[in-house]
Design a protein around this motif. Structure first.
Motif, PDB file in Angstrom:
ATOM      1  N   MET A   1       0.845  -1.179   0.000  1.00 22.86           N
ATOM      2  CA  MET A   1       0.000   0.000   0.000  1.00 22.86           C
ATOM      3  C   MET A   1       0.888   1.239   0.000  1.00 22.86           C
ATOM      4  O   MET A   1       1.897   1.284   0.689  1.00 22.86           O
ATOM      5  N   LYS A   2       0.486   2.259  -0.744  1.00 21.18           N
ATOM      6  CA  LYS A   2       1.319   3.453  -0.844  1.00 21.18           C
ATOM      7  C   LYS A   2       1.198   4.323   0.402  1.00 21.18           C
ATOM      8  O   LYS A   2       0.157   4.357   1.061  1.00 21.18           O
ATOM      9  N   GLU A   3       2.293   5.006   0.715  1.00 17.07           N
ATOM     10  CA  GLU A   3       2.307   5.933   1.840  1.00 17.07           C
ATOM     11  C   GLU A   3       1.580   7.208   1.438  1.00 17.07           C
ATOM     12  O   GLU A   3       1.726   7.708   0.331  1.00 17.07           O
ATOM     13  N   VAL A   4       0.766   7.745   2.346  1.00 13.83           N
ATOM     14  CA  VAL A   4      -0.030   8.927   2.056  1.00 13.83           C
ATOM     15  C   VAL A   4       0.723  10.178   2.501  1.00 13.83           C
ATOM     16  O   VAL A   4       1.165  10.270   3.643  1.00 13.83           O
ATOM     17  N   ASP A   5       0.870  11.116   1.581  1.00  9.53           N
ATOM     18  CA  ASP A   5       1.436  12.421   1.899  1.00  9.53           C
ATOM     19  C   ASP A   5       0.383  13.214   2.664  1.00  9.53           C
ATOM     20  O   ASP A   5      -0.795  13.210   2.298  1.00  9.53           O
ATOM     21  N   PHE A   6       0.794  13.897   3.742  1.00 11.43           N
ATOM     22  CA  PHE A   6      -0.172  14.590   4.591  1.00 11.43           C
ATOM     23  C   PHE A   6      -0.905  15.698   3.833  1.00 11.43           C
ATOM     24  O   PHE A   6      -2.118  15.871   3.994  1.00 11.43           O
ATOM     25  N   ASN A   7      -0.200  16.447   2.992  1.00 16.80           N
ATOM     26  CA  ASN A   7      -0.860  17.490   2.187  1.00 16.80           C
ATOM     27  C   ASN A   7      -1.910  16.882   1.263  1.00 16.80           C
ATOM     28  O   ASN A   7      -3.009  17.416   1.116  1.00 16.80           O
ATOM     29  N   GLU A   8      -1.552  15.754   0.662  1.00 13.39           N
ATOM     30  CA  GLU A   8      -2.492  15.057  -0.219  1.00 13.39           C
ATOM     31  C   GLU A   8      -3.688  14.543   0.581  1.00 13.39           C
ATOM     32  O   GLU A   8      -4.831  14.613   0.113  1.00 13.39           O
ATOM     33  N   ALA A   9      -3.434  14.036   1.778  1.00 12.58           N
ATOM     34  CA  ALA A   9      -4.522  13.537   2.631  1.00 12.58           C
ATOM     35  C   ALA A   9      -5.503  14.652   2.957  1.00 12.58           C
ATOM     36  O   ALA A   9      -6.721  14.439   2.960  1.00 12.58           O
ATOM     37  N   ILE A  10      -4.993  15.841   3.216  1.00 14.98           N
ATOM     38  CA  ILE A  10      -5.856  16.977   3.522  1.00 14.98           C
ATOM     39  C   ILE A  10      -6.715  17.327   2.315  1.00 14.98           C
ATOM     40  O   ILE A  10      -7.939  17.488   2.423  1.00 14.98           O
ATOM     41  N   THR A  11      -6.106  17.424   1.151  1.00 17.81           N
ATOM     42  CA  THR A  11      -6.835  17.764  -0.072  1.00 17.81           C
ATOM     43  C   THR A  11      -7.900  16.714  -0.386  1.00 17.81           C
ATOM     44  O   THR A  11      -9.054  17.047  -0.681  1.00 17.81           O
ATOM     45  N   ARG A  12      -7.535  15.454  -0.309  1.00 19.91           N
ATOM     46  CA  ARG A  12      -8.488  14.379  -0.586  1.00 19.91           C
ATOM     47  C   ARG A  12      -9.615  14.372   0.440  1.00 19.91           C
ATOM     48  O   ARG A  12     -10.785  14.142   0.089  1.00 19.91           O
ATOM     49  N   SER A  13      -9.279  14.628   1.702  1.00 21.17           N
ATOM     50  CA  SER A  13     -10.292  14.677   2.760  1.00 21.17           C
ATOM     51  C   SER A  13     -11.301  15.785   2.503  1.00 21.17           C
ATOM     52  O   SER A  13     -12.514  15.593   2.663  1.00 21.17           O
ATOM     53  N   GLN A  14     -10.825  16.950   2.103  1.00 21.05           N
ATOM     54  CA  GLN A  14     -11.713  18.082   1.815  1.00 21.05           C
ATOM     55  C   GLN A  14     -12.656  17.759   0.657  1.00 21.05           C
ATOM     56  O   GLN A  14     -13.842  18.095   0.706  1.00 21.05           O
ATOM     57  N   LYS A  15     -12.148  17.098  -0.369  1.00 15.33           N
ATOM     58  CA  LYS A  15     -12.989  16.731  -1.515  1.00 15.33           C
ATOM     59  C   LYS A  15     -14.068  15.731  -1.103  1.00 15.33           C
ATOM     60  O   LYS A  15     -15.226  15.854  -1.508  1.00 15.33           O
ATOM     61  N   ILE A  16     -13.679  14.743  -0.300  1.00 12.95           N
ATOM     62  CA  ILE A  16     -14.656  13.768   0.175  1.00 12.95           C
ATOM     63  C   ILE A  16     -15.719  14.450   1.021  1.00 12.95           C
ATOM     64  O   ILE A  16     -16.910  14.162   0.894  1.00 12.95           O
ATOM     65  N   ARG A  17     -15.307  15.386   1.887  1.00 12.05           N
ATOM     66  CA  ARG A  17     -16.287  16.071   2.747  1.00 12.05           C
ATOM     67  C   ARG A  17     -17.274  16.864   1.912  1.00 12.05           C
ATOM     68  O   ARG A  17     -18.465  16.906   2.217  1.00 12.05           O
ATOM     69  N   GLU A  18     -16.794  17.492   0.849  1.00 11.44           N
ATOM     70  CA  GLU A  18     -17.698  18.255  -0.013  1.00 11.44           C
ATOM     71  C   GLU A  18     -18.726  17.326  -0.667  1.00 11.44           C
ATOM     72  O   GLU A  18     -19.897  17.684  -0.803  1.00 11.44           O
TER      73      GLU A  18
END
Length: 108
Positions: A1-18
């Motif tokens: 499994m790939k390691e998640v970059d924290f900046n990427e995690a934040i961006t992806r989290s915001q998109k999912i929340r929207e």
């Protein structure tokens, strides 16, 4: 499994929340409040506790404990990112400040 970059995690989290906000507007006519998000996080955090008990053999949950625990741990991190974002708190700064302060407190 790939390691998640924290900046990427934040961006992806915001998109999912929207996307969840869109569903909330469709089903309830409005988005969840920050307080409702916090309650959802606390509910998931409670499930982490119960699933941890199951994983440790202290609560009979069944054979799907590990996948459910992994999901709830990930979801809890997601909720923390979302709560910080919604309250205009930089989660990276908050984490760095916590780590630095705690390391200094514990240094000998």
């Amino acid at each position: 499994m790939k390691e998640v970059d924290f900046n990427e995690a934040i961006t992806r989290s915001q998109k999912i929340r929207e996307l969840y906000h869109e569903l909330e507007r469709q089903h309830h006519g409005s988005e969840w409040t920050i307080e409702e998000d916090a309650l959802a996080f606390l509910t998931d955090a409670g499930l982490v506790g119960r699933l941890t008990m199951s994983q440790q053999g202290r609560w009979p949950k069944g054979d799907k404990t590990i996948p459910e625990l992994e999901h709830k741990l990930g979801e809890s991190i997601w909720w923390l990112i979302i709560l910080a974002d919604r309250m205009d708190i930089n989660i990276q700064d908050a984490l760095e400040a916590f780590l630095t302060k705690t390391e200094k407190l514990l240094e000998k």
